[in-house]
Design a protein around this motif. Sequence first.
Motif, PDB file in Angstrom:
ATOM      1  N   ALA A  92       0.822  -1.208   0.000  1.00  6.91           N
ATOM      2  CA  ALA A  92       0.000   0.000   0.000  1.00  6.91           C
ATOM      3  C   ALA A  92       0.858   1.261   0.000  1.00  6.91           C
ATOM      4  CB  ALA A  92      -0.935  -0.010   1.203  1.00  6.91           C
ATOM      5  N   VAL A  93       1.976   1.241   0.714  1.00  7.48           N
ATOM      6  CA  VAL A  93       2.880   2.393   0.733  1.00  7.48           C
ATOM      7  C   VAL A  93       3.658   2.492  -0.577  1.00  7.48           C
ATOM      8  CG1 VAL A  93       4.865   3.436   1.890  1.00  7.48           C
ATOM      9  CG2 VAL A  93       3.068   2.338   3.232  1.00  7.48           C
ATOM     10  N   LEU A  94       4.099   1.351  -1.099  1.00  5.53           N
ATOM     11  CA  LEU A  94       4.952   1.357  -2.285  1.00  5.53           C
ATOM     12  C   LEU A  94       4.171   1.673  -3.555  1.00  5.53           C
ATOM     13  CD1 LEU A  94       7.737   0.869  -3.520  1.00  5.53           C
ATOM     14  CD2 LEU A  94       7.177  -1.572  -3.661  1.00  5.53           C
ATOM     15  N   TYR A  95       2.984   1.117  -3.711  1.00  9.81           N
ATOM     16  CA  TYR A  95       2.227   1.263  -4.950  1.00  9.81           C
ATOM     17  C   TYR A  95       1.029   2.197  -4.814  1.00  9.81           C
ATOM     18  CZ  TYR A  95       4.871  -2.978  -6.026  1.00  9.81           C
ATOM     19  OH  TYR A  95       5.881  -3.882  -6.222  1.00  9.81           O
ATOM     20  N   GLY A  96       0.747   2.675  -3.609  1.00 11.25           N
ATOM     21  CA  GLY A  96      -0.417   3.529  -3.409  1.00 11.25           C
ATOM     22  C   GLY A  96      -0.214   4.937  -3.905  1.00 11.25           C
ATOM     23  N   SER A  97      -1.242   5.743  -3.718  1.00 15.02           N
ATOM     24  CA  SER A  97      -1.195   7.147  -4.143  1.00 15.02           C
ATOM     25  C   SER A  97      -0.225   7.932  -3.261  1.00 15.02           C
ATOM     26  CB  SER A  97      -2.593   7.756  -4.052  1.00 15.02           C
ATOM     27  OG  SER A  97      -3.029   7.766  -2.706  1.00 15.02           O
ATOM     28  N   PRO A  98       0.176   9.123  -3.703  1.00 15.66           N
ATOM     29  CA  PRO A  98       1.043   9.950  -2.851  1.00 15.66           C
ATOM     30  C   PRO A  98       0.450  10.217  -1.471  1.00 15.66           C
ATOM     31  CG  PRO A  98       1.014  10.822  -5.083  1.00 15.66           C
ATOM     32  CD  PRO A  98      -0.008   9.727  -5.036  1.00 15.66           C
ATOM     33  N   ALA A  99      -0.871  10.384  -1.405  1.00 18.26           N
ATOM     34  CA  ALA A  99      -1.497  10.612  -0.101  1.00 18.26           C
ATOM     35  C   ALA A  99      -1.340   9.389   0.797  1.00 18.26           C
ATOM     36  CB  ALA A  99      -2.982  10.952  -0.287  1.00 18.26           C
ATOM     37  N   ALA A 100      -1.545   8.198   0.240  1.00 18.34           N
ATOM     38  CA  ALA A 100      -1.363   6.967   1.021  1.00 18.34           C
ATOM     39  C   ALA A 100       0.091   6.811   1.457  1.00 18.34           C
ATOM     40  CB  ALA A 100      -1.809   5.764   0.194  1.00 18.34           C
ATOM     41  N   TYR A 101       1.005   7.177   0.567  1.00 18.90           N
ATOM     42  CA  TYR A 101       2.432   7.101   0.873  1.00 18.90           C
ATOM     43  C   TYR A 101       2.785   7.973   2.076  1.00 18.90           C
ATOM     44  CZ  TYR A 101       7.267   8.711   0.230  1.00 18.90           C
ATOM     45  OH  TYR A 101       8.572   9.087   0.431  1.00 18.90           O
ATOM     46  N   ARG A 102       2.109   9.105   2.211  1.00 21.14           N
ATOM     47  CA  ARG A 102       2.392   9.995   3.337  1.00 21.14           C
ATOM     48  C   ARG A 102       1.634   9.593   4.612  1.00 21.14           C
ATOM     49  NH1 ARG A 102       1.679  13.741  -0.887  1.00 21.14           N
ATOM     50  NH2 ARG A 102      -0.455  14.124  -0.139  1.00 21.14           N
ATOM     51  N   LEU A 103       0.395   9.122   4.462  1.00 25.42           N
ATOM     52  CA  LEU A 103      -0.465   8.921   5.634  1.00 25.42           C
ATOM     53  C   LEU A 103      -0.321   7.551   6.291  1.00 25.42           C
ATOM     54  CD1 LEU A 103      -3.753  10.634   4.365  1.00 25.42           C
ATOM     55  CD2 LEU A 103      -2.027  11.549   5.931  1.00 25.42           C
ATOM     56  N   ILE A 104      -0.106   6.498   5.518  1.00 23.37           N
ATOM     57  CA  ILE A 104      -0.093   5.144   6.093  1.00 23.37           C
ATOM     58  C   ILE A 104       1.001   4.979   7.147  1.00 23.37           C
ATOM     59  CG2 ILE A 104       0.320   2.703   5.558  1.00 23.37           C
ATOM     60  CD1 ILE A 104      -1.290   3.068   3.031  1.00 23.37           C
ATOM     61  N   PRO A 105       2.252   5.416   6.929  1.00 21.39           N
ATOM     62  CA  PRO A 105       3.257   5.263   8.001  1.00 21.39           C
ATOM     63  C   PRO A 105       2.848   5.984   9.284  1.00 21.39           C
ATOM     64  CG  PRO A 105       4.333   5.732   5.917  1.00 21.39           C
ATOM     65  CD  PRO A 105       2.871   5.926   5.689  1.00 21.39           C
ATOM     66  N   ARG A 106       2.282   7.175   9.163  1.00 19.45           N
ATOM     67  CA  ARG A 106       1.848   7.891  10.366  1.00 19.45           C
ATOM     68  C   ARG A 106       0.691   7.162  11.049  1.00 19.45           C
ATOM     69  NH1 ARG A 106       6.451  10.320  10.399  1.00 19.45           N
ATOM     70  NH2 ARG A 106       6.804  11.713   8.610  1.00 19.45           N
TER      71      ARG A 106
END
Length: 406
Positions: A92-106
């Motif tokens: 989800a972090v690697l292939y997701g949208s830029p928003a997912a890339y920023r929000l999922i780790p947090r």
Amino acid sequence: MSRPHREEALIAAAGLLGGAALYALGLSSSPASALPRQLALVALAVMAGAELLRRRAPLTGLAIGVAALALDVLSGSLMANVAMFTDLVYAAVLYGSPAAYRLIPRATEVLTVAGTLLAVALIREPPALLVGIGLGVITIVPAWTGVGVRVHRDAARAARLEAERTALLAELDRREAVGAERARMARELHDVVAGHLSAIAIHSTAALSIGDPKASDEALAVIRENSVQGLAEMRRLIGILRDAGAADEPAAVPRLDGVEALLAHARGAVREDGFAFVLHDERGPGPLPAPVELAAYRIVQESLTNAVKHAGRGPVTVELTRPGRRPGPLVVRVTSRLDDRRGPRVPGAGAGLIGMRERVALVGGRLTAGPVPGPERSATVWEVRAELPVAGPEVDAESVESEDSA
């Protein structure tokens, strides 16, 4: 929807078969509720199905994985389900949208902290911290691993795009340089050969139309002279093109001191009476930059060639002046009487004016060419007038020599 990627299918198959083997061997944790253990197999199948979406719809796959993991924990957790869930977080972090890339780790960090506090509040014993460690391992670790891989992937993609852009710009520069070189070669070839060929055409026409043997002999002599000179110029140009090292050797740049020779050549090229080629050189003291002098020489050369082809009987005047109390720009003015005939003595392609405009533009000057009122009210003359700036940044003389020699 497109078919699953081969990598997705392999991960889903490996997880499904591994989880089934673990269940058959009884290697599962105790259920957290009264749900039957068989539901762990349902969670396993759902988790394997979510793996098929890890590239095409990573956020949807992660949402399905969260539901499957909850069912797995309540019915007796299988290690295969936990492993596939961590892969879904990573994807989800690697292939997701830029928003997912920023929000999922947090979000994983908040979830881990909240889960740890809840476990401590409910159990009130040190082993409750293991819940937080477990949440961090299956959420934070894969999320930040995906961040690191995505950063490197994006950097590699940006470097590849930059390399492609650089290669494209280099190719465009190469094409522009080739086009400019071809235009320069065409301009030089026209300037040095057109005058000789015009004289040959005019005198050959005269030799064919006049029955006087003496006049024919004179015309043939002029034809031979211009042929020899034209061939010499052609050999020089061809030799330069064949020998790349010749461009590094010093080449003789035409100077305005040779305008008298151009006028003499023009006088010999015209068979008709009534022509007068006159030079008024009022340049004044002071040297001229080599680019300006070369441009002025070529403008005079081309103007005289055009006069030989098109002008009517009368004076052909070449004026070189630098007006102003302080020496200003070099003004080149060539005038000739318009001919009332329907066509020129020699056909032309119109490349002369183009070449003159190019030369004037190279030194930042101005060029006008067209009919203007003559000294006699009833007469109209053709005027070529060029203003070539002398002051200001000058072009390197070596580049001028190279242009003239090529």
